[in-house]
Structure formats: C-alpha cells, structure tokens
Design an enzyme around this catalytic site. Structure first.
Site, PDB file in Angstrom:
ATOM      1  N   LYS A   1       0.843  -1.202   0.000  1.00 64.10           N
ATOM      2  CA  LYS A   1       0.000   0.000   0.000  1.00 64.10           C
ATOM      3  C   LYS A   1       0.874   1.247   0.000  1.00 64.10           C
ATOM      4  CE  LYS A   1      -3.847   1.915   2.794  1.00 64.10           C
ATOM      5  NZ  LYS A   1      -4.717   1.632   3.969  1.00 64.10           N
TER       6      LYS A   1
ATOM      7  N   SER B   1      -9.734   1.492   3.249  1.00 61.06           N
ATOM      8  CA  SER B   1      -8.937   2.337   2.384  1.00 61.06           C
ATOM      9  C   SER B   1      -7.926   1.566   1.539  1.00 61.06           C
ATOM     10  CB  SER B   1      -8.180   3.377   3.218  1.00 61.06           C
ATOM     11  OG  SER B   1      -7.277   2.742   4.100  1.00 61.06           O
TER      12      SER B   1
ATOM     13  N   SER C   1      -9.713  -1.152   7.247  1.00 60.40           N
ATOM     14  CA  SER C   1      -9.187  -0.987   5.884  1.00 60.40           C
ATOM     15  C   SER C   1      -8.526  -2.203   5.269  1.00 60.40           C
ATOM     16  CB  SER C   1      -8.204   0.173   5.841  1.00 60.40           C
ATOM     17  OG  SER C   1      -8.923   1.374   5.816  1.00 60.40           O
TER      18      SER C   1
HETATM   19  N1  GLN Z   1     -13.002   3.327   6.821  1.00 66.83           N
HETATM   20  C1  GLN Z   1     -12.352   3.718   8.024  1.00 66.83           C
HETATM   21  C2  GLN Z   1     -12.038   5.199   7.999  1.00 66.83           C
HETATM   22  O1  GLN Z   1     -12.410   5.809   7.070  1.00 66.83           O
HETATM   23  C3  GLN Z   1     -11.134   2.898   8.252  1.00 66.83           C
HETATM   24  C4  GLN Z   1      -9.923   3.379   7.553  1.00 66.83           C
HETATM   25  C5  GLN Z   1      -8.711   2.538   7.830  1.00 66.83           C
HETATM   26  O2  GLN Z   1      -8.790   1.479   8.435  1.00 66.83           O
HETATM   27  N2  GLN Z   1      -7.576   3.054   7.423  1.00 66.83           N
HETATM   28  O3  GLN Z   1     -11.453   5.736   8.884  1.00 66.83           O
END
Ligand code: GLN
Length: 473
Positions: A75, A150, A174
């Site tokens: 990532k 994400s 994420s």
């Molecule tokens: N969807 C969650 C957020 O928007 C988790 C994001 C993540 O785990 N990086 O914060």
C-alpha cells in the site's frame, strides 16, 4: 501457472515446474491488461524482473528466504527507500522515501519481490477508495462497484490476480472491509505485533499493518515474517512464530460466540443468512457456537471517529509545505504558504477529518468529546475482555452490505462512516481480526465473515480460519 500457495510455488520453482521470471512477466502483463482497475499507483517492473532472476537461482541452490519468489504489492502509505510515497495525496505527490518500513524490509529480507505500490484512500481515510488523488479503484468482480477502502488497491491487486499477496493497513477496517468486498482473505493483526515504523501515521493508537492473500496459509506465512519487536517502534512487542497446524485443531475445544448486536437492523438479509448457515456448519463440525453480547457496540462508530480524527489532526500537522511534499507557489507570507499548501494539497475528506479532530481536541470541547470517547474506548475494550473470558473466537459479518456502487455514498460521509460498523471495534480494542470470503450473493458479489480473537491470539484465529477454509467452504 497454478500453485495453491506461496510455499507450493517455491517447491514448484525448485522442481523446475515454474519459472519465476515467467511468473513475474505474467503478473506484469495482467497489471497492464487490468490497468482500468487503477489498483497501482506505481509498478516496479524492471526491478521485479531483475530480482526474479536472482531469487530463482537462490531457490534452486536451496539458499532462500521464507517468501522466496512471492510477488507482493504494498500500500502506498508504506515507506520503501528510493521509491515514491504519496499516500494517494497531492500533498506528497513528489515525495521519495528515505528509508524502508520495517514490515516491508522484513518481506525483502525473506526474498519477496515488491512489484509495486497500491492505490488507497488519501492517508488511508475512507471506506471506498474514492478519496484518492490517483482516482478511484474499481472492484474487479463488478467494475461499477467500489473495492472497499482504504486499502482498495491492495485488495484488488490480489483479487484480480495481479500479484500473490499484498500489504495493507487497518485503522478501522481498511484490510478486512476491502477483503470482504473483493472476496479474498485479509488479516488485521493485534496492535503492536507488527512494527509501524515507516507506516505513514493516520491514527497512531489504531494503525496496524497486515496481509491480503488468497488463502490462510499465505496470511500466516506473511504475518510470521512481518511480526516482531522493533527498536524503531516502542509499541511493538516480541511474539513467537505463528505456524499453522490446523489438522491438530480440536473443534470441540474451541468456543465461538456471535454478538447479537452485530446481527441487528441494517444488516443485509442475504449476508445474515449465509453467516447463519456457516454457523450451522461449524456446529455440525463440533464447534461450540453460542450467542453473546457486546453491549457497547452502538458507540463504536462515534468513539472511533472522534479519536481517530483527533489523532489525525495532530499527525497531519507535519504537512506544512515547508519540510517536504507539495508547496503552494503563490504565497507572499509564511502563513499564507502554510495555508495554501494545505488547502491545495489535501483532499476534501482529509480536510474534514483534520477539522473534526481539531474541534474535538479544542479547549471547551476536549472533555465533552475527546476525553469522553477515551472512556468509551476503555468500556469497549472491557466488553471484549468479558466476552473473551467465555469464548475463544468472536464471529460476525465483516460488513453490513456487499460492495456498494461507485458514487453511492461519496457525497454522504455519515453513511460512509456507518459502513464501518463491524470493523472499528477491534481497532478500538487493539485485537486481531480477519476476513474470510465465505460466499457470494445472488448478484455474484462476495460476502465476508469476520473472526476476532483476543490480543495476540492470532495463532488460534488462523487455525480456526484454516479449518473453515479446508473443511467448510
Ligand atoms: N473506513 C475507516 C475510515 O475511514 C477505516 C480506515 C482505515 O482502516 N484506514 O477511517
């Protein structure tokens, strides 16, 4: 080229049944063919091919690492020396890493091939991968839908067979949520098991790094490699090897609980049905499965979005246009330069979170929001402690719905936040969790099962998952 998992791939290379160079070429061709998915921010094709030759020789001489020849994408929030690091943000558009993240270095030390850096929501903030300066990532199963976020690019890279496995990060879901939307395996480790050194901070007390893979064996192998104490991350801890021996698992001795609050209103009926049918299969296999309660569940989202935005507002203060990254050109004063660089460099969601986080930390509101949410976090952790005194594993859906349409929630941040309802709790509590792709719905879209375990109980988590993969799916 067919192989079951990374370990089998290494054996086949050793026996001359697979050429690693051809395998890397295949992946590079597929990345090209499926470019429209937008899974990669950067592809390191020449480097990967060069390494393939060297590692192929190492494998044949028997002198190779545990991940020899595995092709892994990372990532684009993870540092990799002399390679770009953008966090899918304009503010880091011209930034090159000056060191390598510990987790990435550990992959390299075991002879993995890093094939590229994957697209994601900007600074890992989002649930759909639509908040990226590189544009959205498409779900390979239905290109009109989001892959989740994400770590959407990392999930798609594995799901579309553009690499063997990938690293993502999980602050509130994420890894698990995109794994569920794309129909693959994804593991969020216990907070502290994997060093965060070289991971661009979003919410430091929630952030974790973990693998996406096509099977439990690969999850386990990669977790084993990236785990461990690191001098550069004071929150990292030493933990012994994780090795799968699922054949030794005694179903009767494992207690599984499913929290009733995770099956309430808002859960898609097809997902519910598939999860209950899996629960039945587990019961038939001899597991002790019962309903439990996690009464603090309704506060997960609020606590998560107060605490993570607070941490983000502090962590993202470093992007000031002065030290590194994007700098606005049209400013007369220093203050204007700060303001313009941040205004032009950050996307809308990141700005929303910085403002929210600054607000909940501001004097007069600190006690009402930030301090209160810290207390709620403790209660959520206690909920889990209590549950784990009765059961070994907690079983839930990973997401309340299957992958939604591109654009469906992008103008409604609250709806987007609510889609994290089942995944944020384990980051609040610091416990490990993973997604198992258990089924498809009538439209052919993947359905994910989430298993959670107590802190540092990854081995049992993986063994139960392996059992399910082998004997139930
Ligand atoms: N969807 C969650 C957020 O928007 C988790 C994001 C993540 O785990 N990086 O914060």
């Amino acid at each position: 080229m067919h192989y079951k998992n990374i370990t089998e791939k290494i054996s086949l290379i050793k026996e001359n049944k697979i050429s690693l160079v051809e395998n890397v070429k295949d992946f590079l061709n597929r990345i090209e063919q499926r470019k429209n998915l937008n899974a990669f921010n950067f592809v390191f094709g020449d480097e990967a091919l060069q390494l393939a030759e060297i590692i192929e020789q190492k494998i044949k001489s028997g002198n190779h690492g545990k991940l020899a020849g595995s092709v892994i994408a990372i990532k684009d929030v993870l540092s990799y020396k002399n390679h770009p690091l953008t966090c899918s943000s304009k503010i880091l558009s011209n930034f090159t890493s000056v060191y390598t993240a510990t987790a990435v270095q550990k992959l390299i030390d075991e002879d993995a091939i890093i094939i590229g850096k994957t697209n994601c929501d900007e600074f890992a903030m989002g649930s759909s991968n639509e908040n990226s300066a590189f544009g959205p990532v498409l779900n390979p199963i239905d290109e009109s839908r989001v892959p989740g976020g994400s770590s959407g690019g990392s999930a798609v890279a594995v799901a579309a067979d553009l690499c063997d496995a990938s690293l993502g990060t999980d602050t509130g879901g994420s890894i698990r949520q995109p794994a569920a939307f794309c129909g693959i395996y994804g593991l969020k480790p216990t907070y502290g098991r994997v060093s965060r050194f070289g991971l661009t901070a979003f919410a430091s007390s929630f952030d974790t790094i973990g693998p996406f893979a096509k099977n439990v064996e690969d999850l386990c192998l990669i977790l084993d490699v990236i785990s461990g104490k690191d001098e550069n991350d004071s929150t990292s801890v030493d933990f012994s090897e994780v090795k799968l021996q699922a054949q030794n698992i005694e179903a009767k001795k494992i207690k599984i609980g499913y929290p009733k609050e995770y099956f309430a209103e808002g859960l898609d009926s097809e997902i519910k049905e598939k999860i209950f049918s899996l629960i039945n299969s587990l019961k038939n296999a001899g597991f002790n499965v019962s309903e439990i309660s996690l009464p603090m569940t309704e506060y997960n989202i609020a606590a998560y979005y107060i605490l993570t935005t607070a941490e983000a507002s502090s962590n993202l203060a470093r992007y000031d246009g002065a030290r590194y990254g994007y700098r606005s050109k049209n400013s007369d004063t220093l203050e204007e330069m700060y303001v313009n660089s941040r205004t032009e460099g950050f996307g809308a969601e990141v700005k929303r979170r910085i403002m929210l986080g600054t607000y909940v930390l501001s004097s007069g509101y600190y006690d009402a929001y930030y301090r209160k949410a810290q207390k709620v976090r403790r209660l959520i952790k206690e909920d889990f402690d209590k549950a784990f005194s009765n059961v070994d594993i907690i079983l839930t859906p990973t997401t309340p719905t299957v992958a939604f349409k591109l654009g469906e929630k992008s103008n409604d941040p609250l709806q987007m936040y609510l889609s994290d309802i089942y995944t944020t709790s384990s980051n609040l509590a610091g416990i490990p969790g993973l997604n198992i792709p258990i089924s498809r719905n009538t439209e052919g879209l993947p359905i994910g099962l989430q298993l959670l375990a107590n802190q540092f109980d990854e081995l049992r988590l993986l063994q139960v998952s392996y059992y399910i993969q082998k004997n139930i799916l």
